[in-house]
Scaffold this motif. Structure first.
Motif, PDB file in Angstrom:
ATOM      1  N   GLU A  13       0.814  -1.217   0.000  1.00 41.74           N
ATOM      2  CA  GLU A  13       0.000   0.000   0.000  1.00 41.74           C
ATOM      3  C   GLU A  13       0.846   1.264   0.000  1.00 41.74           C
ATOM      4  OE1 GLU A  13      -4.213  -1.341   1.900  1.00 41.74           O
ATOM      5  OE2 GLU A  13      -2.615  -0.937   3.352  1.00 41.74           O
ATOM      6  N   GLU A  14       1.982   1.234   0.708  1.00 37.71           N
ATOM      7  CA  GLU A  14       2.855   2.406   0.644  1.00 37.71           C
ATOM      8  C   GLU A  14       3.368   2.617  -0.778  1.00 37.71           C
ATOM      9  OE1 GLU A  14       3.162   0.502   4.727  1.00 37.71           O
ATOM     10  OE2 GLU A  14       3.619  -0.199   2.691  1.00 37.71           O
ATOM     11  N   GLU A  15       3.665   1.514  -1.472  1.00 37.44           N
ATOM     12  CA  GLU A  15       4.110   1.637  -2.867  1.00 37.44           C
ATOM     13  C   GLU A  15       3.019   2.245  -3.743  1.00 37.44           C
ATOM     14  OE1 GLU A  15       4.584  -0.976  -0.963  1.00 37.44           O
ATOM     15  OE2 GLU A  15       6.516  -1.954  -1.348  1.00 37.44           O
ATOM     16  N   GLN A  16       1.780   1.817  -3.514  1.00 32.97           N
ATOM     17  CA  GLN A  16       0.674   2.411  -4.269  1.00 32.97           C
ATOM     18  C   GLN A  16       0.580   3.906  -4.009  1.00 32.97           C
ATOM     19  OE1 GLN A  16      -3.238   0.650  -4.316  1.00 32.97           O
ATOM     20  NE2 GLN A  16      -2.452  -1.316  -3.628  1.00 32.97           N
ATOM     21  N   TRP A  17       0.720   4.299  -2.756  1.00 33.33           N
ATOM     22  CA  TRP A  17       0.630   5.711  -2.404  1.00 33.33           C
ATOM     23  C   TRP A  17       1.782   6.501  -3.026  1.00 33.33           C
ATOM     24  CZ3 TRP A  17       3.881   8.928   0.422  1.00 33.33           C
ATOM     25  CH2 TRP A  17       3.341  10.169   0.773  1.00 33.33           C
ATOM     26  N   ILE A  18       2.986   5.945  -2.957  1.00 35.04           N
ATOM     27  CA  ILE A  18       4.151   6.604  -3.541  1.00 35.04           C
ATOM     28  C   ILE A  18       3.979   6.781  -5.038  1.00 35.04           C
ATOM     29  CG2 ILE A  18       6.599   6.256  -4.104  1.00 35.04           C
ATOM     30  CD1 ILE A  18       6.902   5.034  -1.286  1.00 35.04           C
ATOM     31  N   ALA A  19       3.371   5.796  -5.703  1.00 36.56           N
ATOM     32  CA  ALA A  19       3.163   5.885  -7.147  1.00 36.56           C
ATOM     33  C   ALA A  19       2.330   7.112  -7.510  1.00 36.56           C
ATOM     34  CB  ALA A  19       2.484   4.621  -7.665  1.00 36.56           C
ATOM     35  N   VAL A  31      -1.948  18.091  -5.301  1.00 38.14           N
ATOM     36  CA  VAL A  31      -2.955  17.945  -4.248  1.00 38.14           C
ATOM     37  C   VAL A  31      -2.371  17.222  -3.042  1.00 38.14           C
ATOM     38  CG1 VAL A  31      -3.945  15.767  -5.082  1.00 38.14           C
ATOM     39  CG2 VAL A  31      -5.353  17.338  -3.799  1.00 38.14           C
ATOM     40  N   ALA A  32      -1.513  16.230  -3.268  1.00 37.87           N
ATOM     41  CA  ALA A  32      -0.910  15.522  -2.150  1.00 37.87           C
ATOM     42  C   ALA A  32       0.027  16.429  -1.371  1.00 37.87           C
ATOM     43  CB  ALA A  32      -0.157  14.289  -2.656  1.00 37.87           C
ATOM     44  N   GLY A  33       0.742  17.283  -2.088  1.00 35.20           N
ATOM     45  CA  GLY A  33       1.672  18.188  -1.438  1.00 35.20           C
ATOM     46  C   GLY A  33       1.000  19.248  -0.598  1.00 35.20           C
ATOM     47  N   GLN A  34      -0.290  19.451  -0.801  1.00 33.83           N
ATOM     48  CA  GLN A  34      -1.022  20.417   0.006  1.00 33.83           C
ATOM     49  C   GLN A  34      -1.443  19.844   1.353  1.00 33.83           C
ATOM     50  OE1 GLN A  34      -4.274  21.955  -2.346  1.00 33.83           O
ATOM     51  NE2 GLN A  34      -2.970  22.201  -4.140  1.00 33.83           N
ATOM     52  N   CYS A  35      -1.149  18.571   1.570  1.00 35.50           N
ATOM     53  CA  CYS A  35      -1.513  17.897   2.825  1.00 35.50           C
ATOM     54  C   CYS A  35      -0.257  17.452   3.561  1.00 35.50           C
ATOM     55  CB  CYS A  35      -2.383  16.666   2.542  1.00 35.50           C
ATOM     56  SG  CYS A  35      -3.960  17.027   1.742  1.00 35.50           S
ATOM     57  N   GLN A  36      -0.374  17.365   4.866  1.00 37.15           N
ATOM     58  CA  GLN A  36       0.660  16.733   5.682  1.00 37.15           C
ATOM     59  C   GLN A  36       0.282  15.272   5.839  1.00 37.15           C
ATOM     60  OE1 GLN A  36       3.706  17.844   7.327  1.00 37.15           O
ATOM     61  NE2 GLN A  36       3.729  15.609   7.222  1.00 37.15           N
ATOM     62  N   TRP A  37       1.108  14.369   5.306  1.00 38.59           N
ATOM     63  CA  TRP A  37       0.783  12.950   5.334  1.00 38.59           C
ATOM     64  C   TRP A  37       1.394  12.282   6.552  1.00 38.59           C
ATOM     65  CZ3 TRP A  37      -2.634  10.524   2.238  1.00 38.59           C
ATOM     66  CH2 TRP A  37      -3.098  11.259   1.140  1.00 38.59           C
ATOM     67  N   LEU A  38       0.614  11.426   7.159  1.00 38.51           N
ATOM     68  CA  LEU A  38       1.025  10.637   8.322  1.00 38.51           C
ATOM     69  C   LEU A  38       0.804   9.169   7.967  1.00 38.51           C
ATOM     70  CD1 LEU A  38       1.672  10.007  11.318  1.00 38.51           C
ATOM     71  CD2 LEU A  38      -0.686  10.655  11.867  1.00 38.51           C
ATOM     72  N   ILE A  39       1.873   8.392   7.906  1.00 40.99           N
ATOM     73  CA  ILE A  39       1.780   6.975   7.554  1.00 40.99           C
ATOM     74  C   ILE A  39       2.144   6.137   8.774  1.00 40.99           C
ATOM     75  CG2 ILE A  39       2.703   5.131   6.100  1.00 40.99           C
ATOM     76  CD1 ILE A  39       3.054   7.151   3.870  1.00 40.99           C
ATOM     77  N   VAL A  40       1.219   5.243   9.151  1.00 44.80           N
ATOM     78  CA  VAL A  40       1.416   4.383  10.316  1.00 44.80           C
ATOM     79  C   VAL A  40       1.330   2.928   9.862  1.00 44.80           C
ATOM     80  CG1 VAL A  40       0.680   3.829  12.656  1.00 44.80           C
ATOM     81  CG2 VAL A  40       0.281   6.139  11.743  1.00 44.80           C
ATOM     82  N   HIS A  80      10.290   3.293   6.208  1.00 44.95           N
ATOM     83  CA  HIS A  80      11.117   4.503   6.240  1.00 44.95           C
ATOM     84  C   HIS A  80      12.059   4.542   5.040  1.00 44.95           C
ATOM     85  CE1 HIS A  80      14.426   7.029   8.382  1.00 44.95           C
ATOM     86  NE2 HIS A  80      13.641   7.786   7.641  1.00 44.95           N
ATOM     87  N   ALA A  81      12.738   3.426   4.790  1.00 51.68           N
ATOM     88  CA  ALA A  81      13.667   3.367   3.654  1.00 51.68           C
ATOM     89  C   ALA A  81      12.929   3.524   2.332  1.00 51.68           C
ATOM     90  CB  ALA A  81      14.426   2.035   3.681  1.00 51.68           C
ATOM     91  N   LEU A  82      11.742   2.945   2.235  1.00 50.36           N
ATOM     92  CA  LEU A  82      10.951   3.037   1.010  1.00 50.36           C
ATOM     93  C   LEU A  82      10.573   4.486   0.707  1.00 50.36           C
ATOM     94  CD1 LEU A  82       9.421   1.297  -1.154  1.00 50.36           C
ATOM     95  CD2 LEU A  82       7.455   1.385   0.381  1.00 50.36           C
ATOM     96  N   LEU A  83      10.140   5.206   1.720  1.00 54.03           N
ATOM     97  CA  LEU A  83       9.737   6.605   1.526  1.00 54.03           C
ATOM     98  C   LEU A  83      10.930   7.478   1.132  1.00 54.03           C
ATOM     99  CD1 LEU A  83       7.363   6.909   4.619  1.00 54.03           C
ATOM    100  CD2 LEU A  83       6.656   6.886   2.220  1.00 54.03           C
ATOM    101  N   GLU A  84      12.042   7.274   1.813  1.00 55.73           N
ATOM    102  CA  GLU A  84      13.220   8.083   1.497  1.00 55.73           C
ATOM    103  C   GLU A  84      13.776   7.771   0.114  1.00 55.73           C
ATOM    104  OE1 GLU A  84      16.068   7.831   4.731  1.00 55.73           O
ATOM    105  OE2 GLU A  84      15.197   9.685   5.554  1.00 55.73           O
ATOM    106  N   SER A  85      13.688   6.499  -0.296  1.00 53.91           N
ATOM    107  CA  SER A  85      14.184   6.135  -1.629  1.00 53.91           C
ATOM    108  C   SER A  85      13.339   6.765  -2.730  1.00 53.91           C
ATOM    109  CB  SER A  85      14.198   4.607  -1.787  1.00 53.91           C
ATOM    110  OG  SER A  85      12.874   4.080  -1.811  1.00 53.91           O
ATOM    111  N   ASP A 108       7.600  15.958   4.150  1.00 53.70           N
ATOM    112  CA  ASP A 108       6.485  15.410   3.376  1.00 53.70           C
ATOM    113  C   ASP A 108       5.652  14.429   4.195  1.00 53.70           C
ATOM    114  OD1 ASP A 108       7.283  16.743   0.973  1.00 53.70           O
ATOM    115  OD2 ASP A 108       8.805  15.193   0.653  1.00 53.70           O
ATOM    116  N   VAL A 109       6.338  13.622   5.011  1.00 55.12           N
ATOM    117  CA  VAL A 109       5.646  12.524   5.693  1.00 55.12           C
ATOM    118  C   VAL A 109       6.075  12.456   7.155  1.00 55.12           C
ATOM    119  CG1 VAL A 109       5.245  10.027   5.748  1.00 55.12           C
ATOM    120  CG2 VAL A 109       5.577  11.180   3.552  1.00 55.12           C
ATOM    121  N   TRP A 110       5.091  12.316   8.035  1.00 50.94           N
ATOM    122  CA  TRP A 110       5.343  11.865   9.408  1.00 50.94           C
ATOM    123  C   TRP A 110       5.178  10.349   9.411  1.00 50.94           C
ATOM    124  CZ3 TRP A 110       1.237  15.629  11.840  1.00 50.94           C
ATOM    125  CH2 TRP A 110       1.715  16.937  11.787  1.00 50.94           C
ATOM    126  N   LEU A 111       6.143   9.641   9.965  1.00 48.58           N
ATOM    127  CA  LEU A 111       6.064   8.181  10.047  1.00 48.58           C
ATOM    128  C   LEU A 111       5.748   7.785  11.479  1.00 48.58           C
ATOM    129  CD1 LEU A 111       6.398   5.382   8.753  1.00 48.58           C
ATOM    130  CD2 LEU A 111       8.844   5.506   9.293  1.00 48.58           C
TER     131      LEU A 111
END
Length: 435
Positions: A247-253, A263-272, A283-288, A309-312
């Motif tokens: 699901e994180e990969e889908q979101w990153i896509a 539109v995504a950049g206008q939000c503060q994203w929190l991924i848990v 964490h590594a996936l998001l940074e890559s 961009d993201v709070w983890l």
């Protein structure tokens, strides 16, 4: 003789070395899996461990974190309904065991769920001799049920649910699973759909009492802390709650593909992430992907940084904080064919959720939430990101959804007390032993 059960028992016995190897591997990421491993096979130290509670043990089995949180609500009501009880709590996962430890009072005992082999189950039941066994949600195991039946221990299934896939799987092995469900003393289902599926397997469904998780009362301190985060953020906060593999990969896509970069950049994203062993991986996936990330474990009691961009959310036990910090969320497990995670806690924190197409684990709750305006259904992650971001910036629509979520959660309470009273009507506790 039930030859299907006999064959199953041989396979369960033969699989024990594989289980031990799996536990060693899991323990590398989660050390809790290396704790008290002999308990999983019915070996306890010291040998008389638990003997002083025989006939008083109310045994509750909650396999993982979500079931343990639901069990906490039931256990509180059981203590009121059965003043003489002593709690015997079993778990199957490290996170469930860690959460369950918080529920213990003096005189209570916590051990691992016995592996479903005949000998492990027999040793467990001989060791503790519980007055009753309460299995949470889906945890029906053939040898466990058969062993309780033979030992005269009434075994019940509380907060019971059964999706269509699991029903079909059980029906493919009727000689194994139909006697198993039929041997239960009582079943209390979450929904009428669950009740119908369970009855088709021969389960003695006594009533539909609703979902225990509606009785959750989010921690006020965590809610206040999350509200402060949300107020401090210059952008609306959108959570992807209990995300699962893929699901994180889908979101990153959606982000990297720039379809919704604006539109995504206008939000503060929190991924848990749902599972703590994936914190480093995510964490590594998001940074890559070129995203800037701040980890919850690094900012402590301070406000989170607002320039990333993201709070983890790499912590345990703080979901009320995360939900309270968010304006709206995406439901993890629903954008991959995994059945979805529990949305009830989000509703109790007034956080409306956007659901993907896969919510078969919580089908009735998801349907009811959508009908109440507390949740919204989409076909895929692309639509999910778009809808969540749009709702987060729609002040009036968001206010309606947040009120609907809170009302939805509050209007379905009461299952914990009703279930505890039903259990109390079955169990007969022996008088407490005197020194």
């Amino acid at each position: 003789m039930n030859w299907s059960l006999a064959a199953y028992s041989v396979l369960a016995w033969a699989a024990q070395p594989l289980l031990k190897r799996k536990l060693r591997k899991r323990a590398q990421a989660e050390p809790g899996y290396a704790e008290a491993v002999p308990e999983r096979f019915g070996h306890y130290t010291p040998p008389h461990f638990g003997a002083d509670g025989k006939g008083q043990w109310v045994w509750v089995h909650a396999v993982s974190l979500g079931e343990t949180r639901a069990a906490a609500l039931l256990i509180t009501e059981l203590r009121a309904a059965l003043p003489g009880m002593r709690l015997l709590l079993t778990n199957g996962t490290a996170t469930g065991r860690a959460q369950g430890r918080k529920l213990l009072q003096p005189g209570d005992v916590q051990v691992w769920q016995p592996w479903d082999s005949r000998k492990a189950v027999r040793r467990f039941l001989k060791q503790f001799q519980p007055a009753i066994g309460v299995l949470m949600e889906t945890e029906v195991w053939p040898n466990l049920v058969a062993g309780c039946h033979q030992a005269g221990v009434p075994l019940v299934l509380a907060n019971a649910r059964l999706n269509a896939k699991s029903q079909a799987g059980a029906q493919r092995w009727p000689s194994l699973f139909l006697p198993c469900y039929a041997a239960l003393k009582a079943v209390w289902a979450q929904s009428e759909q669950d009740a119908q599926r369970l009855r088709s397997l021969g389960a003695p469904v006594r009533a539909v009492l609703g979902n225990l998780k509606f009785d959750v009362q989010p921690d006020a301190g965590l809610l206040a802390q999350g509200t402060a985060w949300r107020a401090a953020s210059p952008r609306p906060v959108v959570i992807m709650a209990s995300s699962r593999e893929g699901e994180e990969e889908q979101w990153i896509a959606q982000w990297v593909g720039r379809k919704f970069h604006g539109v995504a950049g206008q939000c503060q994203w929190l991924i848990v992430p749902r599972h703590p062993q994936r914190f480093e991986e995510v964490h590594a996936l998001l940074e890559s992907a070129g995203l800037s990330v701040a980890r919850r474990s690094q900012w402590g009691s301070s406000l989170p940084p607002m320039d990333v961009d993201v709070w983890l959310g790499d912590s345990l036990g703080e979901m009320p904080l995360y939900y309270a910090a968010s304006h709206v969320g995406l439901l993890g497990g629903s954008f991959e064919p995994l059945g979805g995670q529990n949305l009830i806690e989000a509703a109790a924190c007034a956080c409306p959720m956007v659901l993907g197409p896969h919510t078969f684990n919580f089908a009735q709750a998801s349907q009811n939430a959508c009908e109440a305006g507390a949740a919204f259904r989409v076909l895929d992650m692309e639509q999910g990101v778009q809808l969540a971001a749009a709702l987060a910036r729609d002040a009036q629509g968001l206010d309606r959804a947040r009120h609907a979520a809170l009302e939805f959660a509050q209007s379905h309470r009461g299952a914990a007390k009703a279930t505890a009273q039903a259990i109390a009507a079955i169990v007969c506790l022996k008088p407490a032993r005197t020194p």
